[in-house]
Design a protein around this motif. Structure first.
Motif, PDB file in Angstrom:
ATOM      1  N   MET A 394      -7.984  -4.814   3.335  1.00 46.85           N
ATOM      2  CA  MET A 394      -8.250  -5.714   2.201  1.00 46.85           C
ATOM      3  C   MET A 394      -7.377  -6.958   2.291  1.00 46.85           C
ATOM      4  N   ARG A 395      -6.104  -6.773   2.627  1.00 38.73           N
ATOM      5  CA  ARG A 395      -5.175  -7.895   2.723  1.00 38.73           C
ATOM      6  C   ARG A 395      -5.622  -8.863   3.824  1.00 38.73           C
ATOM      7  N   PHE A 396      -6.133  -8.287   4.901  1.00 39.98           N
ATOM      8  CA  PHE A 396      -6.626  -9.071   6.032  1.00 39.98           C
ATOM      9  C   PHE A 396      -7.719 -10.046   5.578  1.00 39.98           C
ATOM     10  N   LEU A 397      -8.643  -9.543   4.743  1.00 39.32           N
ATOM     11  CA  LEU A 397      -9.738 -10.394   4.275  1.00 39.32           C
ATOM     12  C   LEU A 397      -9.271 -11.426   3.253  1.00 39.32           C
ATOM     13  N   ASP A 398      -8.257 -11.051   2.458  1.00 39.01           N
ATOM     14  CA  ASP A 398      -7.811 -11.937   1.370  1.00 39.01           C
ATOM     15  C   ASP A 398      -6.843 -13.015   1.838  1.00 39.01           C
ATOM     16  N   ASN A 399      -6.050 -12.683   2.860  1.00 40.01           N
ATOM     17  CA  ASN A 399      -4.966 -13.588   3.221  1.00 40.01           C
ATOM     18  C   ASN A 399      -4.686 -13.532   4.721  1.00 40.01           C
ATOM     19  N   LEU A 400      -5.652 -14.005   5.489  1.00 35.75           N
ATOM     20  CA  LEU A 400      -5.589 -13.906   6.948  1.00 35.75           C
ATOM     21  C   LEU A 400      -4.319 -14.519   7.531  1.00 35.75           C
ATOM     22  N   VAL A 401      -3.892 -15.636   6.968  1.00 39.96           N
ATOM     23  CA  VAL A 401      -2.774 -16.378   7.570  1.00 39.96           C
ATOM     24  C   VAL A 401      -1.446 -15.640   7.373  1.00 39.96           C
ATOM     25  N   HIS A 402      -1.295 -14.937   6.240  1.00 32.37           N
ATOM     26  CA  HIS A 402       0.031 -14.381   5.928  1.00 32.37           C
ATOM     27  C   HIS A 402       0.107 -12.862   5.801  1.00 32.37           C
ATOM     28  N   TYR A 403      -1.046 -12.150   5.924  1.00 30.85           N
ATOM     29  CA  TYR A 403      -0.989 -10.716   5.604  1.00 30.85           C
ATOM     30  C   TYR A 403      -0.058  -9.936   6.530  1.00 30.85           C
ATOM     31  N   ARG A 404       0.179 -10.452   7.730  1.00 28.78           N
ATOM     32  CA  ARG A 404       1.040  -9.710   8.666  1.00 28.78           C
ATOM     33  C   ARG A 404       2.528  -9.797   8.297  1.00 28.78           C
ATOM     34  N   GLU A 405       2.826 -10.588   7.265  1.00 32.53           N
ATOM     35  CA  GLU A 405       4.226 -10.638   6.808  1.00 32.53           C
ATOM     36  C   GLU A 405       4.556  -9.424   5.935  1.00 32.53           C
ATOM     37  N   SER A 406       3.532  -8.709   5.452  1.00 37.67           N
ATOM     38  CA  SER A 406       3.774  -7.526   4.613  1.00 37.67           C
ATOM     39  C   SER A 406       4.461  -6.435   5.430  1.00 37.67           C
ATOM     40  N   ARG A 407       5.313  -5.675   4.742  1.00 37.89           N
ATOM     41  CA  ARG A 407       6.007  -4.561   5.401  1.00 37.89           C
ATOM     42  C   ARG A 407       5.823  -3.303   4.566  1.00 37.89           C
ATOM     43  N   TYR A 408       5.591  -2.196   5.256  1.00 40.38           N
ATOM     44  CA  TYR A 408       5.267  -0.956   4.561  1.00 40.38           C
ATOM     45  C   TYR A 408       6.189   0.171   5.000  1.00 40.38           C
ATOM     46  N   LYS A 409       6.269   1.154   4.120  1.00 41.01           N
ATOM     47  CA  LYS A 409       6.986   2.378   4.481  1.00 41.01           C
ATOM     48  C   LYS A 409       6.202   3.553   3.924  1.00 41.01           C
ATOM     49  N   ILE A 410       5.971   4.565   4.771  1.00 39.38           N
ATOM     50  CA  ILE A 410       5.301   5.779   4.317  1.00 39.38           C
ATOM     51  C   ILE A 410       6.353   6.704   3.713  1.00 39.38           C
ATOM     52  N   ILE A 411       6.090   7.145   2.478  1.00 40.14           N
ATOM     53  CA  ILE A 411       7.046   7.992   1.756  1.00 40.14           C
ATOM     54  C   ILE A 411       6.775   9.473   2.031  1.00 40.14           C
ATOM     55  N   ASP A 412       5.501   9.855   1.970  1.00 41.77           N
ATOM     56  CA  ASP A 412       5.116  11.233   2.237  1.00 41.77           C
ATOM     57  C   ASP A 412       3.652  11.230   2.682  1.00 41.77           C
ATOM     58  N   ASP A 413       3.043  12.400   2.763  1.00 44.05           N
ATOM     59  CA  ASP A 413       1.668  12.517   3.275  1.00 44.05           C
ATOM     60  C   ASP A 413       0.635  11.771   2.419  1.00 44.05           C
ATOM     61  N   TYR A 414       1.018  11.408   1.187  1.00 48.35           N
ATOM     62  CA  TYR A 414       0.039  10.803   0.274  1.00 48.35           C
ATOM     63  C   TYR A 414       0.387   9.375  -0.137  1.00 48.35           C
ATOM     64  N   ASN A 415       1.645   8.985   0.028  1.00 47.19           N
ATOM     65  CA  ASN A 415       2.083   7.713  -0.564  1.00 47.19           C
ATOM     66  C   ASN A 415       2.811   6.800   0.402  1.00 47.19           C
ATOM     67  N   PHE A 416       2.583   5.501   0.183  1.00 50.47           N
ATOM     68  CA  PHE A 416       3.361   4.480   0.910  1.00 50.47           C
ATOM     69  C   PHE A 416       3.859   3.468  -0.114  1.00 50.47           C
ATOM     70  N   ILE A 417       4.868   2.688   0.290  1.00 47.99           N
ATOM     71  CA  ILE A 417       5.302   1.581  -0.560  1.00 47.99           C
ATOM     72  C   ILE A 417       5.302   0.314   0.275  1.00 47.99           C
TER      73      ILE A 417
END
Length: 419
Positions: A394-417
């Motif tokens: 979704m981010r890719f479609l909304d903000n092609l120029v900047h979406y790769r600046e986002s950073r993620y962390k997986i917390i457990d099998d169901y959740n990420f932040i």
């Protein structure tokens, strides 16, 4: 059980890892036609044909960064190591695949510079005959196997539309398979055909040097992302003339290059017709679970589904296949497998999808993963992978120029932040 693996890209490596894990009683040989592991992640400057006269396999371009975060790009038992950014360069992914290969000590099973020329069922003994060319020695050898895993990827055989006027157009025409660096488009007017992930990314990549970029697509709505000023969205192309492109909305633009970002065709040039697998409108059929040849169940085609968490899925598919080949699970009847494929095709057509979308997973990829795990009784993939994949798309479609600046962390099998 003796297994042949074709290709040492990310799928072939997963096949080797599980065939040699000790869980299954298998001997394995992997044939790789290039001189290194990594498949499409290996960057080569040359295009066309290699020194052995074989088509260059990779479609990798110099500036590529992943369009999925690394948090969903590892293997279930070997995640991508931690680093500050989520979206990695092609070099980092290739380093990761090499480290996976060395961690599980599987390089020893790969025969490099060995090109598979023919795979066919042997007559009478339910085995497979595999004819392979040793490219360095220029000799052909024939070997016998109990089962074959095809892991040759599906980003190497260009799919190019037959546009009206393509034979009279005087400018350059190029498919993204042969694209490496943006410099070739310096000060040129380019029409990019197709707005899938590669069309969007490449429109952005070449906009740095091109004078003007027309992004031609048939999406119902205009893409919401803010493009650089020299990128203009256009509808489908109606026809090409000697020096211009006529679009469906009646506008006509002078263009130097038509750049096809129109995807790829599934291709298995080494599979004999006797294997009982064909490609029909880019649907590979008849297959059970997008994976197992229904005519010859000791043949598996790993990695066909797209818009997926690829390396994780390859691992799951390989474990699925080995449950059946090892005798821990029994295949359903041929009639049941054919019926299941027909039902899925009908469902997809009812959803408005065409046959060529049969292997597309996307937002519902977790249904496929869960089906494989439940059917074979193997460890499933965590639901968080699909959640994060969908968020990133979704981010890719909304903000092609900047979406790769986002950073993620997986917390457990169901959740990420998001960090």
């Amino acid at each position: 059980m003796k297994v042949a693996v074709i290709g040492a890209g990310s799928a072939g490596l997963a096949a080797l890892r599980h065939c040699t894990s000790g869980t299954y009683d298998t001997q394995v040989v992997c044939y790789e036609k290039t001189d290194q592991v990594g498949g499409t992640w290996v960057y080569r400057e040359e295009t066309g044909f290699d020194r052995y006269g074989l088509p260059i396999h990779t479609s990798m371009y110099k500036n590529l960064r992943t369009n999925l975060p690394k948090e969903v790009m590892g293997y279930p038992d070997y995640p991508v190591p931690d680093s500050p950014e989520s979206y990695l360069t092609r070099t980092q992914i290739l380093e990761f695949l090499n480290s996976y290969c060395d961690h599980f000590n599987i390089r020893q099973y790969i025969r490099f510079l060995h090109n598979v020329e023919l795979v066919e069922p042997s007559t009478g003994d339910r085995k497979w005959t595999v004819k392979v060319k040793d490219l360095k020695k220029n000799t052909v050898l024939t070997e016998s196997f109990d089962a074959v895993m095809v892991c040759n990827g599906h980003y190497f055989e260009p799919s190019t539309p037959n546009l009206k006027g393509h034979l009279i157009f005087q400018g350059q025409q190029l498919h993204s398979h042969d694209y490496r660096v943006p410099d070739i488009f310096a000060n040129k007017t380019v029409v990019v055909v197709g707005a899938g992930p590669s069309g969007m990314d490449l429109a952005l990549d070449i906009s740095k040097t091109a004078k003007r970029v027309y992004l031609s697509h048939h999406l119902k709505e205009s893409i919401g992302t803010i493009f650089p000023e020299n990128v203009v969205q256009k509808p489908d192309i109606k026809e090409l003339t000697e020096h211009t492109v006529l679009f469906q909305d009646g506008t006509n633009e002078p263009v130097d290059v038509v750049f096809y970002c129109t995807g790829y065709k599934y291709s298995f040039p080494f599979l004999s017709e006797k294997c009982g697998v064909r490609v029909d409108s880019n649907m590979v059929t008849p297959l059970w679970k997008h994976l197992i040849s229904i005519e010859n169940p000791t043949l598996a085609l790993v990695g066909l589904p797209f818009y997926v968490c690829a390396f994780n899925m390859f691992d799951l598919q390989v474990r699925f296949v080995l449950q059946y080949w090892s005798g821990k699970k029994d295949f359903p009847s041929k009639a049941d497998m054919l019926q299941e494929e027909a039902d899925e095709l009908r469902r997809r057509q009812e959803e408005g999808l065409q046959k060529r979308h049969f292997h597309m997973m996307g937002y519902n990829q977790d249904r496929y993963y869960n089906d494989l795990a439940n059917t074979a009784g193997i460890t499933p993939l965590p639901p968080v992978l699909t959640k994060l994949h969908n968020e990133s798309s979704m981010r890719f479609l909304d903000n092609l120029v900047h979406y790769r600046e986002s950073r993620y962390k997986i917390i457990d099998d169901y959740n990420f932040i998001q960090l």
